[in-house]
Write a protein that holds these residues in place. Structure first.
Motif, mmCIF file in Angstrom:
data_model
loop_
_atom_site.group_PDB
_atom_site.id
_atom_site.type_symbol
_atom_site.label_atom_id
_atom_site.label_comp_id
_atom_site.label_asym_id
_atom_site.label_seq_id
_atom_site.Cartn_x
_atom_site.Cartn_y
_atom_site.Cartn_z
ATOM 1 N N LEU A 44 0.834 -1.207 0.000
ATOM 2 C CA LEU A 44 0.000 0.000 0.000
ATOM 3 C C LEU A 44 0.865 1.253 0.000
ATOM 4 O O LEU A 44 0.576 2.215 -0.720
ATOM 5 C CB LEU A 44 -0.937 0.002 1.206
ATOM 6 N N PHE A 45 1.937 1.260 0.773
ATOM 7 C CA PHE A 45 2.848 2.408 0.810
ATOM 8 C C PHE A 45 3.458 2.657 -0.569
ATOM 9 O O PHE A 45 3.446 3.790 -1.059
ATOM 10 C CB PHE A 45 3.951 2.186 1.853
ATOM 11 N N ILE A 46 3.956 1.610 -1.193
ATOM 12 C CA ILE A 46 4.568 1.758 -2.523
ATOM 13 C C ILE A 46 3.529 2.272 -3.525
ATOM 14 O O ILE A 46 3.802 3.191 -4.305
ATOM 15 C CB ILE A 46 5.193 0.426 -2.989
ATOM 16 N N GLY A 47 2.335 1.702 -3.484
ATOM 17 C CA GLY A 47 1.278 2.128 -4.389
ATOM 18 C C GLY A 47 0.873 3.576 -4.191
ATOM 19 O O GLY A 47 0.690 4.321 -5.165
ATOM 20 N N THR A 48 0.737 4.000 -2.946
ATOM 21 C CA THR A 48 0.328 5.390 -2.699
ATOM 22 C C THR A 48 1.427 6.374 -3.084
ATOM 23 O O THR A 48 1.124 7.467 -3.567
ATOM 24 C CB THR A 48 -0.116 5.617 -1.239
ATOM 25 N N ILE A 53 3.155 10.430 -7.087
ATOM 26 C CA ILE A 53 4.014 10.857 -8.197
ATOM 27 C C ILE A 53 3.164 11.118 -9.442
ATOM 28 O O ILE A 53 3.355 12.112 -10.141
ATOM 29 C CB ILE A 53 5.114 9.806 -8.468
ATOM 30 N N TYR A 54 2.215 10.239 -9.695
ATOM 31 C CA TYR A 54 1.302 10.420 -10.821
ATOM 32 C C TYR A 54 0.499 11.718 -10.659
ATOM 33 O O TYR A 54 0.317 12.479 -11.612
ATOM 34 C CB TYR A 54 0.373 9.210 -10.912
ATOM 35 N N GLY A 55 0.032 11.979 -9.447
ATOM 36 C CA GLY A 55 -0.704 13.212 -9.173
ATOM 37 C C GLY A 55 0.150 14.453 -9.394
ATOM 38 O O GLY A 55 -0.341 15.471 -9.901
ATOM 39 N N ILE A 56 1.423 14.364 -9.035
ATOM 40 C CA ILE A 56 2.337 15.485 -9.280
ATOM 41 C C ILE A 56 2.479 15.707 -10.785
ATOM 42 O O ILE A 56 2.426 16.843 -11.254
ATOM 43 C CB ILE A 56 3.707 15.226 -8.609
ATOM 44 N N TYR A 57 2.602 14.634 -11.530
ATOM 45 C CA TYR A 57 2.704 14.725 -12.984
ATOM 46 C C TYR A 57 1.459 15.399 -13.576
ATOM 47 O O TYR A 57 1.553 16.242 -14.464
ATOM 48 C CB TYR A 57 2.900 13.332 -13.583
ATOM 49 N N LEU A 58 0.283 15.027 -13.048
ATOM 50 C CA LEU A 58 -0.969 15.595 -13.548
ATOM 51 C C LEU A 58 -1.276 16.972 -12.949
ATOM 52 O O LEU A 58 -2.220 17.618 -13.378
ATOM 53 C CB LEU A 58 -2.147 14.663 -13.233
ATOM 54 N N SER A 60 -2.530 17.381 -9.987
ATOM 55 C CA SER A 60 -3.836 17.157 -9.374
ATOM 56 C C SER A 60 -3.715 17.224 -7.858
ATOM 57 O O SER A 60 -3.184 16.303 -7.223
ATOM 58 C CB SER A 60 -4.413 15.803 -9.788
ATOM 59 N N LEU A 61 -4.214 18.303 -7.300
ATOM 60 C CA LEU A 61 -4.131 18.507 -5.850
ATOM 61 C C LEU A 61 -4.775 17.363 -5.079
ATOM 62 O O LEU A 61 -4.225 16.898 -4.080
ATOM 63 C CB LEU A 61 -4.784 19.842 -5.483
ATOM 64 N N SER A 62 -5.929 16.893 -5.536
ATOM 65 C CA SER A 62 -6.625 15.834 -4.806
ATOM 66 C C SER A 62 -5.819 14.539 -4.773
ATOM 67 O O SER A 62 -5.729 13.879 -3.736
ATOM 68 C CB SER A 62 -8.012 15.582 -5.408
ATOM 69 N N ILE A 63 -5.215 14.172 -5.880
ATOM 70 C CA ILE A 63 -4.410 12.942 -5.923
ATOM 71 C C ILE A 63 -3.156 13.103 -5.071
ATOM 72 O O ILE A 63 -2.773 12.196 -4.324
ATOM 73 C CB ILE A 63 -4.058 12.565 -7.376
ATOM 74 N N ILE A 64 -2.525 14.255 -5.156
ATOM 75 C CA ILE A 64 -1.304 14.500 -4.387
ATOM 76 C C ILE A 64 -1.587 14.459 -2.891
ATOM 77 O O ILE A 64 -0.920 13.733 -2.140
ATOM 78 C CB ILE A 64 -0.674 15.852 -4.772
ATOM 79 N N LEU A 65 -2.576 15.224 -2.430
ATOM 80 C CA LEU A 65 -2.857 15.306 -0.988
ATOM 81 C C LEU A 65 -3.305 13.974 -0.406
ATOM 82 O O LEU A 65 -2.799 13.553 0.642
ATOM 83 C CB LEU A 65 -3.914 16.371 -0.713
ATOM 84 N N ALA A 66 -4.247 13.331 -1.072
ATOM 85 C CA ALA A 66 -4.768 12.070 -0.538
ATOM 86 C C ALA A 66 -3.664 11.033 -0.404
ATOM 87 O O ALA A 66 -3.546 10.358 0.620
ATOM 88 C CB ALA A 66 -5.878 11.532 -1.441
ATOM 89 N N ASN A 67 -2.832 10.934 -1.411
ATOM 90 C CA ASN A 67 -1.804 9.899 -1.390
ATOM 91 C C ASN A 67 -0.616 10.271 -0.522
ATOM 92 O O ASN A 67 0.022 9.389 0.058
ATOM 93 C CB ASN A 67 -1.409 9.538 -2.819
ATOM 94 N N ALA A 68 -0.320 11.552 -0.383
ATOM 95 C CA ALA A 68 0.746 11.966 0.540
ATOM 96 C C ALA A 68 0.360 11.631 1.978
ATOM 97 O O ALA A 68 1.158 11.056 2.730
ATOM 98 C CB ALA A 68 1.030 13.454 0.390
ATOM 99 N N ILE A 69 -0.873 11.956 2.351
ATOM 100 C CA ILE A 69 -1.331 11.669 3.717
ATOM 101 C C ILE A 69 -1.414 10.167 3.949
ATOM 102 O O ILE A 69 -0.970 9.656 4.984
ATOM 103 C CB ILE A 69 -2.690 12.348 3.981
#
Length: 86
Positions: A44-48, A53-58, A60-69
């Motif tokens: 799960l850690f590796i996937g998030t 990283i994908y969210g940073i590429y896009l 996308s604030l929502s993808i970045i924040l959710a996965n960082a937390i």
């Protein structure tokens, strides 16, 4: 300006991330991690992190924040599992 789709993403991020946090708090409070799977939380850690990283590429604030937390919370659980391993 945040798009309507990004607002949907942010709401989804809050819901999914907050649903994970009770597990983190319970493990912190009880120090009982014997029923938690180390393999699952490492995956799960590796996937998030990859989603983040994908969210940073896009950009996308929502993808970045959710996965960082979630990544930080998952990493903390991995640390607790290793620390309290019997």
């Amino acid at each position: 300006m945040i798009s309507n789709f990004e607002i949907i993403g942010l709401v989804a991020a809050v819901i999914t991330t907050s649903s994970f946090l009770p597990q983190v708090f319970k493990a912190y409070k009880t120090k009982d991690t014997k029923s938690l799977s180390l393999t699952m939380y490492v995956a799960l850690f590796i996937g998030t992190v990859m989603w983040m990283i994908y969210g940073i590429y896009l950009k996308s604030l929502s993808i970045i924040l959710a996965n960082a937390i979630t990544a930080l919370s998952t990493l903390y659980l991995v640390i607790l599992i290793l620390k309290h391993k019997k």
